[in-house]
Design an enzyme around this catalytic site. Sequence first.
Site, PDB file in Angstrom:
ATOM      1  N   CYS A  48       0.748  -1.185   0.118  1.00 55.28           N
ATOM      2  CA  CYS A  48      -0.030   0.162  -0.088  1.00 55.28           C
ATOM      3  C   CYS A  48       1.021   1.132  -0.078  1.00 55.28           C
ATOM      4  O   CYS A  48       1.737   1.354   0.943  1.00 55.28           O
ATOM      5  CB  CYS A  48      -0.928   0.029   1.329  1.00 55.28           C
ATOM      6  N   CYS A  51       0.439   3.188   3.580  1.00 54.62           N
ATOM      7  CA  CYS A  51       0.862   2.795   4.834  1.00 54.62           C
ATOM      8  C   CYS A  51       1.848   1.605   4.692  1.00 54.62           C
ATOM      9  O   CYS A  51       2.375   0.825   5.764  1.00 54.62           O
ATOM     10  CB  CYS A  51      -0.260   2.057   5.633  1.00 54.62           C
ATOM     11  N   CYS A 101      -7.510  -1.195   1.209  1.00 54.83           N
ATOM     12  CA  CYS A 101      -6.402  -1.856   2.306  1.00 54.83           C
ATOM     13  C   CYS A 101      -6.955  -1.963   3.578  1.00 54.83           C
ATOM     14  O   CYS A 101      -7.671  -1.067   4.166  1.00 54.83           O
ATOM     15  CB  CYS A 101      -5.372  -0.697   2.406  1.00 54.83           C
ATOM     16  N   CYS A 104      -5.196   0.403   6.436  1.00 57.29           N
ATOM     17  CA  CYS A 104      -5.244   1.787   6.667  1.00 57.29           C
ATOM     18  C   CYS A 104      -6.836   2.562   5.981  1.00 57.29           C
ATOM     19  O   CYS A 104      -7.216   3.543   6.122  1.00 57.29           O
ATOM     20  CB  CYS A 104      -4.363   2.613   6.125  1.00 57.29           C
ATOM     21  N   CYS A 125      -8.612  -5.397 -10.104  1.00 57.95           N
ATOM     22  CA  CYS A 125      -8.144  -4.223 -11.130  1.00 57.95           C
ATOM     23  C   CYS A 125      -7.586  -2.974 -10.270  1.00 57.95           C
ATOM     24  O   CYS A 125      -8.534  -2.506  -9.549  1.00 57.95           O
ATOM     25  CB  CYS A 125      -9.371  -3.871 -11.865  1.00 57.95           C
TER      26      CYS A 125
END
Length: 137
Positions: A48, A51, A101, A104, A125
Site C-alpha cells: 500500500c 501505509c 487496504c 489503513c 483491477c
Amino acid sequence: MGYEVEKTDEQWRAELSPQEYAVLRQAGTEPAFRGEYTDTETTGVYRCKACSATLFESDTKFHSGCGWPSFYQPARTAEGAETVEYVEDTSYGMKRVEVRCATCGSHLGHVFPDGYGTPTGDRYCINSISLTLEPKA
C-alpha cells in the site's frame, strides 16, 4: 471502522501527492494504461502506497488488458486473513465491489468476478498509484 493505521485528513494530505490523495483517500481512478505497474513483470511484493502494508504478490499478477495492474487474489497475513477489505460501490450508476487496504482503509481499485482464466476467477483491477513494488532480492 477502526484501522491499524489511522491518520487525520490533514496528515494524509501532507504525506501523499495530490494525485495519490485523490485515488487513495477519495476513491479516484488513475487514467488507464498510464500507471507505473500496468505491464511490470518484476518479481516482488506490492504494498500500500499509504501505509506500506503488503497487499499483493507478483506471482498473482496477470495481464488482463484492462489498463490497470490486475491480480487474481490478495496476499494474506500470517494468520491467514486477507490484506484487503471489500466495500459495495454503487457510484456512477454501477454496482461494483471496491477494494481497500485492510490496514489503513485506502482505496485500491475494484474486484470483478469475470474470470480471465485465473485460478480464482477474480480480477483485482488496482490503481498503480495506490501501490509500491518491493522487488525480490
